[in-house]
Design a protein around this motif. Structure first.
Motif, PDB file in Angstrom:
ATOM      1  N   ARG A  23     -19.702  71.217  13.626  1.00  0.00           N
ATOM      2  CA  ARG A  23     -19.677  70.374  12.429  1.00  0.00           C
ATOM      3  C   ARG A  23     -20.932  70.528  11.557  1.00  0.00           C
ATOM      4  O   ARG A  23     -20.812  70.641  10.331  1.00  0.00           O
ATOM      5  CB  ARG A  23     -19.472  68.903  12.818  1.00  0.00           C
ATOM      6  CG  ARG A  23     -19.549  67.937  11.638  1.00  0.00           C
ATOM      7  CD  ARG A  23     -19.227  66.531  12.067  1.00  0.00           C
ATOM      8  NE  ARG A  23     -17.795  66.343  12.205  1.00  0.00           N
ATOM      9  CZ  ARG A  23     -16.977  66.027  11.201  1.00  0.00           C
ATOM     10  NH1 ARG A  23     -17.474  65.882   9.973  1.00  0.00           N
ATOM     11  NH2 ARG A  23     -15.704  65.859  11.398  1.00  0.00           N
ATOM     12  N   PRO A  24     -22.163  70.523  12.126  1.00  0.00           N
ATOM     13  CA  PRO A  24     -23.334  70.685  11.240  1.00  0.00           C
ATOM     14  C   PRO A  24     -23.286  71.980  10.433  1.00  0.00           C
ATOM     15  O   PRO A  24     -23.621  71.985   9.245  1.00  0.00           O
ATOM     16  CB  PRO A  24     -24.517  70.676  12.223  1.00  0.00           C
ATOM     17  CG  PRO A  24     -24.015  69.889  13.397  1.00  0.00           C
ATOM     18  CD  PRO A  24     -22.566  70.271  13.527  1.00  0.00           C
ATOM     19  N   LEU A  25     -22.866  73.067  11.066  1.00  0.00           N
ATOM     20  CA  LEU A  25     -22.736  74.336  10.359  1.00  0.00           C
ATOM     21  C   LEU A  25     -21.662  74.253   9.282  1.00  0.00           C
ATOM     22  O   LEU A  25     -21.883  74.660   8.131  1.00  0.00           O
ATOM     23  CB  LEU A  25     -22.385  75.449  11.350  1.00  0.00           C
ATOM     24  CG  LEU A  25     -21.932  76.780  10.744  1.00  0.00           C
ATOM     25  CD1 LEU A  25     -23.091  77.488  10.072  1.00  0.00           C
ATOM     26  CD2 LEU A  25     -21.297  77.656  11.804  1.00  0.00           C
ATOM     27  N   LEU A  26     -20.504  73.716   9.630  1.00  0.00           N
ATOM     28  CA  LEU A  26     -19.384  73.654   8.696  1.00  0.00           C
ATOM     29  C   LEU A  26     -19.702  72.731   7.517  1.00  0.00           C
ATOM     30  O   LEU A  26     -19.351  73.028   6.369  1.00  0.00           O
ATOM     31  CB  LEU A  26     -18.122  73.185   9.420  1.00  0.00           C
ATOM     32  CG  LEU A  26     -17.671  74.075  10.587  1.00  0.00           C
ATOM     33  CD1 LEU A  26     -16.482  73.453  11.310  1.00  0.00           C
ATOM     34  CD2 LEU A  26     -17.329  75.483  10.105  1.00  0.00           C
ATOM     35  N   THR A  62     -14.063  81.184  17.389  1.00  0.00           N
ATOM     36  CA  THR A  62     -13.894  79.853  16.802  1.00  0.00           C
ATOM     37  C   THR A  62     -14.780  79.668  15.581  1.00  0.00           C
ATOM     38  O   THR A  62     -14.341  79.148  14.555  1.00  0.00           O
ATOM     39  CB  THR A  62     -14.218  78.764  17.841  1.00  0.00           C
ATOM     40  OG1 THR A  62     -13.334  78.911  18.949  1.00  0.00           O
ATOM     41  CG2 THR A  62     -14.043  77.378  17.244  1.00  0.00           C
ATOM     42  N   ARG A  63     -16.021  80.086  15.669  1.00  0.00           N
ATOM     43  CA  ARG A  63     -16.947  79.917  14.543  1.00  0.00           C
ATOM     44  C   ARG A  63     -16.430  80.647  13.308  1.00  0.00           C
ATOM     45  O   ARG A  63     -16.384  80.089  12.212  1.00  0.00           O
ATOM     46  CB  ARG A  63     -18.328  80.445  14.908  1.00  0.00           C
ATOM     47  CG  ARG A  63     -19.349  80.383  13.771  1.00  0.00           C
ATOM     48  CD  ARG A  63     -20.676  80.995  14.227  1.00  0.00           C
ATOM     49  NE  ARG A  63     -21.731  80.827  13.222  1.00  0.00           N
ATOM     50  CZ  ARG A  63     -22.106  81.750  12.362  1.00  0.00           C
ATOM     51  NH1 ARG A  63     -21.479  82.922  12.337  1.00  0.00           N
ATOM     52  NH2 ARG A  63     -23.092  81.536  11.519  1.00  0.00           N
ATOM     53  N   GLY A  64     -16.026  81.914  13.490  1.00  0.00           N
ATOM     54  CA  GLY A  64     -15.533  82.681  12.349  1.00  0.00           C
ATOM     55  C   GLY A  64     -14.260  82.100  11.767  1.00  0.00           C
ATOM     56  O   GLY A  64     -14.083  82.042  10.545  1.00  0.00           O
ATOM     57  N   GLY A 306     -24.255  78.761  14.730  1.00  0.00           N
ATOM     58  CA  GLY A 306     -23.270  77.988  15.484  1.00  0.00           C
ATOM     59  C   GLY A 306     -22.845  78.780  16.694  1.00  0.00           C
ATOM     60  O   GLY A 306     -23.167  79.951  16.856  1.00  0.00           O
ATOM     61  N   ASP A 307     -22.136  78.120  17.587  1.00  0.00           N
ATOM     62  CA  ASP A 307     -21.659  78.791  18.789  1.00  0.00           C
ATOM     63  C   ASP A 307     -20.651  79.874  18.417  1.00  0.00           C
ATOM     64  O   ASP A 307     -19.783  79.672  17.586  1.00  0.00           O
ATOM     65  CB  ASP A 307     -20.981  77.802  19.725  1.00  0.00           C
ATOM     66  CG  ASP A 307     -21.969  76.795  20.303  1.00  0.00           C
ATOM     67  OD1 ASP A 307     -23.170  77.119  20.303  1.00  0.00           O
ATOM     68  OD2 ASP A 307     -21.529  75.713  20.719  1.00  0.00           O
TER      69      ASP A 307
END
Length: 309
Positions: A23-26, A62-64, A306-307
């Protein structure tokens, strides 16, 4: 019994956990695309609903994948926002976000959410903005960006070149918050409050600019005010009239030191972000539009990484 949701024939119980970890990245991506925390939160909500409908076995990274969803949702939202901003009354400024005091350790991230950079990004087209943000701030390759926005590699390379040149020509020097800058701002606030014109002139750069955003809902200068004498006179008049009974607080907003002005009953009236160069104030960003002050007490955790799953 473990509570697990079913999507099609695929059992999944960690979709919310995976989304929350990123969430912080998004949020950071959406905010840099939109310049609005409220719209970024809406984009994240819509993106999460799409994520819940996705078969997790088809997702390799997931991140991508989530970055792609958030980017495309942000592009859709940005196109509609740009039409509304064309009719905005007076100067438009991004919605200020409160940041952690140690957030400036990542200078690239701090600069990317600064008022100056967000205003430069606002002059890009939606696709140019997406390409620049994803590649220059978040480090995605242009091949990855092409897949995320649904354009060819060649097209994205051309867009990236144009966007970089555009930003480079307008980019301002960024100076992270420091103890010295806070001392200058304390001196500035005291001088404005007491009407000390000479001290104000000492801390303001000769070509200082004040930009005020009232959104047509509260009193604010409709155009930027330029020059130390003009800005000093404007601030002193303001302090003697509408700001006379205001209480000042300090905080960090958009990686800049900021002064929050509250009325006697505790209502937040303004967030004044202060940009300095060589210990002189070069730009003042005053956000007074009440629609942009609802979430100023929320401390935002911003991230560029992010992960990878």
């Amino acid at each position: 019994m473990e509570d697990r949701r079913v999507v099609g024939e695929v059992r999944r119980g960690d979709d919310a956990e995976a989304f929350d970890e990123l969430r912080p990245l998004l949020f950071t991506i959406a905010y840099e695309m939109l310049g609005s925390a409220a719209d970024a939160e809406d984009v994240l909500q819509d993106s999460y609903l799409r994520w819940r409908e996705t078969d997790p076995e088809t997702v390799e990274n997931t991140r991508g994948y989530l970055t792609q969803i958030v980017t495309r949702q942000s592009l859709n939202r940005l196109r509609s926002l740009r039409r509304r901003r064309e009719d905005y009354m007076g100067a438009w400024l991004p919605e200020p976000i409160r940041m952690e005091h140690d957030a400036s350790h990542d200078v690239l991230l701090a600069e990317s959410v600064s008022m100056a950079m967000l205003l430069v990004l606002e002059t890009l087209g939606p696709t140019e903005r997406a390409v620049f943000v994803l590649s220059e701030v978040f480090g995605h390759s242009l091949v990855e960006v092409a897949g995320m926005i649904g354009k060819s590699d060649t097209t994205v390379r051309q867009i990236a070149h144009r966007a970089r040149e555009h930003v480079r020509a307008r980019r301002k020097r960024f100076q992270p918050d420091s103890d010295t800058s806070r001392a200058v701002i304390s001196q500035f606030v005291r001088a404005a409050d007491t009407g000390d014109v000479q001290t104000l002139m000492d801390v303001l750069a000769p070509d200082v600019v004040q930009i005020s955003d009232g959104g047509g809902k509260v009193h604010a200068a409709l155009r930027p005010i330029s020059g130390a004498a003009q800005v000093a006179n404007f601030l002193i008049r303001l302090a003697r009239t509408s700001m006379a009974d205001m209480r000042a607080e300090f905080g960090i907003f958009n990686a800049l030191p900021a002064v929050l002005l509250r009325s006697a009953d505790g209502r937040l009236d303004s967030v004044l972000m202060v940009e300095l160069t060589n210990d002189r104030i070069t730009t003042l960003y005053a956000v007074r539009n009440p629609d942009k002050l609802h979430s100023t007490d929320t401390v935002r955790t911003l991230r560029r990484d992010g992960d990878h799953r």
